[in-house]
Design a protein around this motif. Structure first.
Motif, PDB file in Angstrom:
ATOM      1  N   SER A  68      -3.276 -34.877  77.025  1.00  0.00           N
ATOM      2  CA  SER A  68      -2.734 -35.218  75.720  1.00  0.00           C
ATOM      3  C   SER A  68      -3.854 -35.444  74.713  1.00  0.00           C
ATOM      4  N   LEU A  69      -4.877 -36.196  75.137  1.00  0.00           N
ATOM      5  CA  LEU A  69      -5.992 -36.468  74.230  1.00  0.00           C
ATOM      6  C   LEU A  69      -6.752 -35.192  73.889  1.00  0.00           C
ATOM      7  N   ALA A  70      -6.981 -34.354  74.898  1.00  0.00           N
ATOM      8  CA  ALA A  70      -7.721 -33.117  74.647  1.00  0.00           C
ATOM      9  C   ALA A  70      -7.004 -32.241  73.622  1.00  0.00           C
ATOM     10  N   ILE A  71      -5.698 -32.156  73.744  1.00  0.00           N
ATOM     11  CA  ILE A  71      -4.937 -31.336  72.791  1.00  0.00           C
ATOM     12  C   ILE A  71      -4.948 -31.977  71.415  1.00  0.00           C
ATOM     13  N   ARG A  72      -4.783 -33.307  71.363  1.00  0.00           N
ATOM     14  CA  ARG A  72      -4.828 -33.988  70.071  1.00  0.00           C
ATOM     15  C   ARG A  72      -6.149 -33.675  69.355  1.00  0.00           C
ATOM     16  N   ARG A  73      -7.237 -33.745  70.103  1.00  0.00           N
ATOM     17  CA  ARG A  73      -8.538 -33.498  69.496  1.00  0.00           C
ATOM     18  C   ARG A  73      -8.707 -32.041  69.085  1.00  0.00           C
ATOM     19  N   ALA A  74      -8.033 -31.153  69.797  1.00  0.00           N
ATOM     20  CA  ALA A  74      -8.139 -29.742  69.439  1.00  0.00           C
ATOM     21  C   ALA A  74      -7.493 -29.450  68.090  1.00  0.00           C
ATOM     22  N   VAL A  75      -6.464 -30.215  67.749  1.00  0.00           N
ATOM     23  CA  VAL A  75      -5.773 -29.974  66.480  1.00  0.00           C
ATOM     24  C   VAL A  75      -6.121 -30.996  65.412  1.00  0.00           C
ATOM     25  N   HIS A  76      -6.868 -32.041  65.810  1.00  0.00           N
ATOM     26  CA  HIS A  76      -7.188 -33.098  64.845  1.00  0.00           C
ATOM     27  C   HIS A  76      -8.546 -33.668  65.176  1.00  0.00           C
ATOM     28  N   ALA A 112      -3.165 -41.536  71.865  1.00  0.00           N
ATOM     29  CA  ALA A 112      -3.582 -40.858  73.095  1.00  0.00           C
ATOM     30  C   ALA A 112      -4.804 -41.538  73.699  1.00  0.00           C
ATOM     31  N   LEU A 113      -5.768 -41.947  72.849  1.00  0.00           N
ATOM     32  CA  LEU A 113      -6.941 -42.666  73.356  1.00  0.00           C
ATOM     33  C   LEU A 113      -6.537 -43.979  74.022  1.00  0.00           C
ATOM     34  N   ASN A 114      -5.641 -44.704  73.403  1.00  0.00           N
ATOM     35  CA  ASN A 114      -5.196 -45.964  73.973  1.00  0.00           C
ATOM     36  C   ASN A 114      -4.475 -45.755  75.300  1.00  0.00           C
ATOM     37  N   ALA A 115      -3.606 -44.724  75.360  1.00  0.00           N
ATOM     38  CA  ALA A 115      -2.893 -44.444  76.613  1.00  0.00           C
ATOM     39  C   ALA A 115      -3.870 -44.116  77.732  1.00  0.00           C
ATOM     40  N   LEU A 116      -4.897 -43.325  77.411  1.00  0.00           N
ATOM     41  CA  LEU A 116      -5.891 -42.977  78.430  1.00  0.00           C
ATOM     42  C   LEU A 116      -6.640 -44.228  78.875  1.00  0.00           C
TER      43      LEU A 116
END
Length: 966
Positions: free
Chosen positions: A807-815, A834-838
């Motif tokens: 989830s975090l990797a994808i978030r960072r890919a688009v933002h 996503a960072l908090n969840a990780l």
């Protein structure tokens, strides 16, 4: 472990637990036991209580009937890792298996059994004091559900076995508590146990005895009646011999049931921490009496004959009859006449059993409404009908109330709402006879027919004036005849005559005579009566302006029970100002009413008539266009509301709204958006079904998406499941994989909160698969985020970690959080989430420095972008990481910041309770038991209000804290 002289020292260093999540502590510090299967293996060895467990038994316990080819090798790997964590002497080889030798001080299960045996010996010696003390010590060892973090059939079987032991210990403890004369304390605990285990006759019998000894004989007998009904409905059996004997002894006031409290016993045993019930508000919800009520003297006399006295069983009266016969008017009039006999309050619920929208109020919603009116907070309500009904009966115990349940569809709709306390009265109106209530609950049936001729004349005279009615006796006779003496028809006719006060009544009689109407909805009505109702409604309708007549017709196509001004404007495709004038005209003609300021509705007969007119007047294309405008109104309004109250959520694209649609505007006010969802909840729920039924499949799945967050935050998870199932069917008809992915994701969230986590896992994995194939990166990241949560709830932390990382990797890919122009505020919130969840999953895995690093990144992103909303979740995660790293002052400061945020929102009680518990844990580690007690007590108050299972664990923790000093 070791042998010889060093054995006692070594034994004091270790502590293991299975009565809750599986855990191990060395020198007081908790040991991270690794992934779920590794923890499960240690649990199997600990459950053997020192006996060896053979290799094939371990394989069966961990994998059941379908072990992988690598099972034996995996077991060796797990044992090797555990020996590295726990030391080489803790797990010993035994033939082709392993064992963990333990003694009483080292394993909570062994200590639990030892205390049960000591309690049993004390009970055999007749020492109730020592029995209760030992049982309380035993139950304090439980930290929640046994093996709470272990999955599989073996673990479930062991949970059930240990759960039965715990219930048996509770039974013996409460028996000892009663023997010591502490009846009120026992009654409080037993009430909670009965609600939790409604079919367990042991606790029912003890509760009856406790209530009787408290001087609450009527409540004790009501408990028996309740379980007798429940056993008959659920199992088709009668109560067992023990319950029957207790019932008989209470009925004859058997003196042998009473015992005197033992002096000093209460001081020697710690008191229960169960909360006392809050004071019950005294509701007075009956609608206003109709000043022009006439007649019905015989029926009122019959109703008065069955009124219960204070010491008599509760009474249910069903008032049935055809639509428009005046059931509600009669019920309200009678209820107000007898209200003074019910000093503890009068409740009223409109069940909308025959609402044209086809969505009656379900028992769950009705119970929630009643409980909120009794002072129970929305977030404190249980989440299933049985628990809601049990709480309702508990709140009304020993109180005399009247409840009016209007427009019931069937017996199932009202059974959970029937009071069980002596002296109560339930009045139910329905078009149906409700024979099930008459047969099973002993309800008293009262059927209303049309008015007598004299009553109908009096009806018109009261509304139109005696002089006007006396001046035209022939016309009055014809009006009464044409209206078939039906109160609704007479009311509409008299309203029309009152509005045309200069017209002779003969004119109205002629219009009724010549009118041609049709209302097929009255299946249970006599044909001549139904025909006259149509005639009266038709004469009022034809007096409208063309635009108002059109609005009247189109309102019948609206999906819900009532409508707002903007929704009505969208329905007809006119500006709100013009629509307001048309609604005012309909109000004057009594063809709509305004029960709440700004919301418009009408009697179901009027809606049925409007629907009939729409079918015969409006072409199919206009039907389709009107429904499209209504659905567009709710879809575009709901998406705008979602954008405000769920600022972290990725929004779906919508097609442009049809011309004439007037969507709601919230002016950036998130509180207004939340209030709109609450007000339109039933309409939106009906809109999903209406859209799917009429070929608007895109609207169906998109409305379900928009409703998702509101239904979950409101605890309406069964509604959420229903709308997403409808959405999934619509998506399949469309052949749209994106729509299917959103529906699967919504179902996963609803099913997880309903406890059906395995089903939820299948849905969210399908959602991830579909979003991944679609290339919709934001939606894909959101689905991985949901997968992380579902996997965490399953105890599959390895999968949860992988989902959080993806989830975090994808978030960072688009933002890119380093590039302020790379995405909008919504993308920043999602990345921070996503960072908090990780970070949180790293913490659950014992990787606390990694957890802290990720959560600090989330916090920095919040602070850089000034996001505000949701930062308290991050502070909670940071506090947990600091705690486990031994940085207690930092943990306290972080938890305090999280609590400030939760309390500011006021709608996240579970999160607040969790943070309070963790703050208390930190104070324990700091050697500050007084501060820990304060935080845990605050957390316990919230959990008990919610009826949460973790309350028992927290009570045990409080009991283990050192007693406060003088």
């Amino acid at each position: 472990m070791s042998h010889g002289r060093g054995e006692n020292r070594v034994r004091e260093q270790w502590r293991f637990a299975v009565l809750g999540p599986v855990g191990a502590w060395r020198e007081g510090a908790e040991v991270d036991l690794g992934p779920p299967q590794q923890r499960a293996l240690l649990a199997v060895l600990l459950l053997a209580e020192g006996a060896p467990v053979q290799g094939h038994e371990l394989v069966d316990a961990l994998w059941g009937g379908e072990p992988p080819a690598s099972a034996v090798g995996s077991i060796r790997t797990y044992v090797h890792r555990l020996r590295k964590l726990l030391g080489p002497s803790v797990i010993r080889s035994a033939g082709n298996g392993y064992q963990v030798p333990v003694v009483r001080e080292e394993l909570d299960l062994v200590a639990f059994r030892d205390l049960l045996a000591r309690a049993d010996r004390a009970r055999g010696a007749g020492d109730a004091d020592k029995t209760a003390l030992r049982l309380r010590e035993a139950l304090a060892l439980w930290r929640g559900t046994a093996l709470a973090d272990i999955r599989g059939e073996y673990a479930q079987a062991q949970r059930e076995r240990l759960g039965k032991l715990r219930l048996s210990a509770l039974e013996h403890l409460l028996t000892a508590t009663l023997d010591l004369g502490r009846h009120e304390e026992a009654a409080t605990e037993l009430a909670w146990l009965v609600a939790e285990h409604p079919l367990d006759e042991r606790f029912r019998e003890l509760l009856m005895l406790a209530l009787y000894r408290c001087g609450r004989q009527s409540a004790a007998l009501a408990t028996y009646r309740e379980v007798r009904t429940l056993l008959a409905e659920e199992l088709g059996i009668d109560p067992g011999p023990g319950l029957q004997r207790m019932h008989e002894r209470i009925l004859r006031a058997d003196a042998g049931l009473l015992v005197a409290p033992r002096p000093g016993a209460a001081e020697r045993i710690p008191a229960c921490t169960a909360p006392s019930a809050p004071p019950l508000p005294v509701p007075a919800q009956l609608p206003g009496a109709l000043a022009v009520f006439v007649g019905r003297r015989d029926q009122l006399a019959l109703a008065d004959e069955v009124l219960p006295r204070a010491d008599e069983p509760p009474v249910t009266v069903t008032i049935s009859g055809m639509a428009g016969v005046g059931k509600t008017t009669f019920a309200v009039h009678w209820a107000r006449q007898v209200a003074a006999r019910f000093p503890d309050g009068q409740l009223h619920v409109n069940l909308r059993g025959f609402d044209p929208s086809g969505l009656p109020v379900g028992p769950e919603h009705a119970l929630r409404t009643v409980l909120r009116s009794l002072g129970v907070a929305q977030h404190s309500l249980p989440h299933d009908v049985d628990a809601l009904s049990a709480l309702y009966r508990t709140l009304l115990a020993d109180r005399r109330v009247l409840i009016l349940l209007d427009d019931a569809r069937d017996a199932q709709q009202v059974r959970p709402l029937l009071p069980s306390a002596p002296g109560c009265l339930a009045i139910i109106t329905s078009r149906n006879l409700l024979s099930g209530l008459i047969a099973m609950e002993g309800a008293h049936p009262l059927r209303l027919d049309v008015l007598s001729v004299d009553e109908a004349h009096a009806f018109l005279a009261r509304r139109l004036g005696h002089e006007r009615v006396a001046a035209e006796p022939a016309a009055v006779r014809e009006i009464v005849e044409r209206c078939a003496r039906l109160p609704l028809a007479l009311a509409v006719a008299s309203a029309r005559a009152a509005a045309r006060c200069t017209f002779p009544l003969a004119t109205l009689a002629a219009e009724l005579r010549d009118s041609q109407g049709s209302l097929d909805a009255f299946d249970d009505a006599e044909p001549d009566a139904a025909a006259d109702v149509r005639a009266v409604l038709s004469s009022s309708y034809h007096d409208l302006t063309p635009a108002a007549a059109r609005l009247f017709r189109l309102l019948s196509l609206h999906p819900g029970p009532d409508t707002s001004l903007p929704a009505a404007a969208s329905l007809i495709g006119l500006p709100p100002a013009d629509t307001r004038q048309l609604l005012a005209e309909l109000l004057r003609a009594h063809l709509v009413d305004e029960p709440v300021a700004g919301r418009y509705g009408s009697h179901d007969l009027l809606r049925a008539y409007g629907s009939e007119l729409a079918r015969t007047t409006e072409p199919p294309a206009e039907h389709h266009a009107t429904l499209r405008r209504a659905l567009d109104h709710y879809l575009h309004s709901a998406r705008a509301a979602v954008a405000l109250h769920s600022p972290e959520r990725a929004l779906i694209p919508l097609a442009p709204a049809a011309a004439g649609v007037c969507a709601e505007e919230f002016a950036g006010d998130s509180a207004k958006a939340v209030a709109w969802f609450a007000a339109e909840q039933s309409v939106l729920r009906a809109a999903v079904e209406r859209a799917a039924a009429h070929g608007f499949d895109v609207h169906a799945w998109q409305l379900a998406w928009a409703l998702d967050i509101h239904l979950n935050r409101s605890g309406l998870w069964r509604d959420a499941e229903a709308v997403h199932l409808t959405a999934l069917d619509a998506a399949r008809r469309l052949g749209d994989p994106i729509a299917r992915a959103h529906a699967h994701s919504g179902l996963a969230k609803a099913l997880t909160t309903l406890g059906r986590v395995d089903e939820a896992r299948a849905h969210i994995e399908r959602s991830v698969e579909l979003f991944t194939a679609s290339g919709d990166l934001r939606a894909c990241a959101e689905s991985h985020h949901v997968l992380c949560w579902v996997a965490e709830c399953q105890g599959d932390l390895e999968s949860a970690l992988g989902a959080a990382q993806r989830s975090l990797a994808i978030r960072r890919a688009v933002h890119d959080p380093e590039d302020p122009g790379s995405d909008d505020e919504r993308g920043s919130r999602a990345t921070a989430g996503a960072l908090n969840a990780l970070g949180w999953i790293h913490g659950l895995l014992g990787q606390h420095q990694e957890a802290l690093d990720h959560c600090r990144q989330a916090l920095a992103l919040h602070e850089e972008r000034g996001l505000g909303y949701g930062v308290w979740h991050i502070w909670n995660s940071i506090g947990s990481a600091h705690h486990h790293l031994g940085q207690y002052d930092e943990a306290v400061a972080s938890f305090r910041k999280a609590l400030a945020g939760y309390r500011q929102t006021g709608c996240l009680p579970i999160a607040e309770a969790g943070t309070l518990r963790r703050l208390g844990d930190t104070y324990v580690s700091m050697g500050r038991p007084g501060a820990a007690r304060a935080e845990w007590t605050a957390a316990l108050t919230i959990l008990e209000r919610l009826g949460h299972a973790d309350a028992e664990t927290l009570r045990g923790g409080l009991r283990r804290l050192p007693a406060p000093g003088p």
